[in-house]
Design a protein around this motif. Structure first.
Motif, PDB file in Angstrom:
ATOM      1  N   GLY A  28      21.250 -14.162 -43.719  1.00  0.00           N
ATOM      2  CA  GLY A  28      20.205 -13.491 -42.947  1.00  0.00           C
ATOM      3  C   GLY A  28      19.470 -14.300 -41.906  1.00  0.00           C
ATOM      4  N   ARG A  29      19.081 -15.453 -42.277  1.00  0.00           N
ATOM      5  CA  ARG A  29      18.368 -16.606 -41.631  1.00  0.00           C
ATOM      6  C   ARG A  29      19.402 -16.755 -40.212  1.00  0.00           C
ATOM      7  NH1 ARG A  29      16.939 -18.856 -46.562  1.00  0.00           N
ATOM      8  NH2 ARG A  29      18.528 -20.345 -46.441  1.00  0.00           N
TER       9      ARG A  29
ATOM     10  N   LEU B 293      21.562 -14.841 -38.873  1.00  0.00           N
ATOM     11  CA  LEU B 293      21.622 -13.583 -38.185  1.00  0.00           C
ATOM     12  C   LEU B 293      20.321 -13.611 -37.335  1.00  0.00           C
ATOM     13  CD1 LEU B 293      23.329 -11.085 -40.412  1.00  0.00           C
ATOM     14  CD2 LEU B 293      24.335 -11.863 -38.609  1.00  0.00           C
ATOM     15  N   ASP B 294      19.285 -14.003 -38.009  1.00  0.00           N
ATOM     16  CA  ASP B 294      17.818 -13.819 -37.275  1.00  0.00           C
ATOM     17  C   ASP B 294      17.857 -14.778 -35.987  1.00  0.00           C
ATOM     18  OD1 ASP B 294      16.648 -11.966 -38.785  1.00  0.00           O
ATOM     19  OD2 ASP B 294      15.633 -13.396 -40.232  1.00  0.00           O
TER      20      ASP B 294
END
Lengths: 248, 87
Positions: A51-52, A54-55
């Motif tokens: 997730g990080r 992708l952010d």
């Protein structure tokens, strides 16, 4: 006796233990629970990391997009400045083209006979396209190409219109011209019952189908049958005739 | 026969005890609900990751579109320069 009782007790105990162990197999064991907890925790950790990542990617892409938007705007502003036009001018030009492309598409689907009624509109379009082709905006290839393509289409429509047949009304004394007689002529419809087609095709001139004047140039719409509107007009005419002059 | 019974009884008791003890060593209700909570959290995170991937896909598509628009504009500029220069 004692021995037999002991054997019975042992058998019962063995059965009890067997049943208990089968129940235990259905439930989750501690080892299994621990393994699943580990797996879930690892999955969460890995998903947090993904997730990080992708952010971070999103931030990079968003900044790329913002920069590209600015570059496109700068490029377009420079282009319009070269032509001495504003963005609003170009947008209006684009809208005009879109509207005309749509309308020309509709006109192209009409028959030659139907087109006759739109002659003025087609001529106006032709004039507008000439203005557009002369505009500086048409120097932009994507607009110039569209204008030229539309000009070709409108020229084809005008060619269809020029094929329109006409008939110049003669005098009653010499030619016996009335709509009925004109329609029955071999080179017109060769069918007197087609007279309403001439009437409806020339409504700008003919207000009363019983009255046509010498030297009028009548359009002869194409077609071998009366349209629904032409039939209705003829029926209205016949009904009016049948009720007699008193009701007129 | 009686002699054999004593060791047999002892062995049976021992086995039974072991079975019962293994049965009672499973996770408690609280521990099971903790596992369920972790799994739920992982599923939520998975869904968030999928959404982020979709956002990235959309952004990539928009970037490709803008790049093509920019190229088109640059090529238009060249053509206009040529046309104006030729006049």
């Amino acid at each position: 006796m004692k021995t037999t009782a002991m054997i019975l007790i042992l058998t019962a105990f063995a059965l009890l233990v067997g049943a208990a162990s089968s129940i235990a197999q259905e439930k989750m064991g501690r080892d299994e629970w621990q393994s699943e907890m580990r797996n879930a925790s690892n999955r969460i950790t890995s998903l947090h990391k993904e997730g990080r990542d992708l952010d971070s990617q999103k931030i990079v892409l968003q900044s790329q997009l913002t920069k590209l938007d600015a570059d496109v705007k700068t490029c377009e502003d420079a282009l319009y400045a070269m032509l001495g036009v504003t963005r609003a001018d170009v947008q209006a030009f684009d809208k005009d083209l879109n509207d005309m492309e749509k309308r020309v598409g509709e006109l192209q689907r009409m028959t030659d006979a139907e087109l006759v009624g739109y002659k003025d509109e087609i001529n106006r379009m032709n004039e507008r396209l000439k203005e557009m082709a002369a505009s500086k905006i048409a120097l932009i290839p994507r607009y110039g190409d569209r204008v030229h393509s539309l000009q070709d289409k409108v020229a084809a429509l005008m060619k269809s219109l020029s094929k329109e047949k006409t008939y110049t009304v003669g005098t009653w004394s010499r030619d016996r011209d009335c709509l009925w007689n004109i329609a029955r002529k071999k080179d017109i419809y060769d069918n007197a019952w087609m007279w309403p087609k001439i009437w409806q095709g020339n409504r700008d001139l003919i207000k009363d189908p019983d009255i046509i004047k010498p030297h009028w140039v009548l359009k002869i719409p194409e077609g071998k049958e009366l349209s629904r509107d032409e039939k209705s007009a003829a029926n209205r005419y016949y009904r009016k005739k049948a009720t007699g002059p008193a009701s007129q | 026969m009686v002699k054999l019974l004593k060791p047999l009884l002892a062995a049976a008791l021992l086995c039974g005890g072991m079975m019962l003890s293994s049965c009672s060593s499973g996770p408690s209700e609280e521990e099971l609900s903790k596992l369920a909570e972790l799994k739920k959290q992982a599923d939520q995170l998975q869904s968030e990751v999928e959404n982020k991937k979709a956002d990235i896909g959309a952004l990539t598509k928009q970037i490709a579109e803008r790049n093509s628009k920019l190229q088109q504009c640059q090529s238009d500029q060249e053509a206009v320069k040529k046309a104006l220069g030729g006049k």
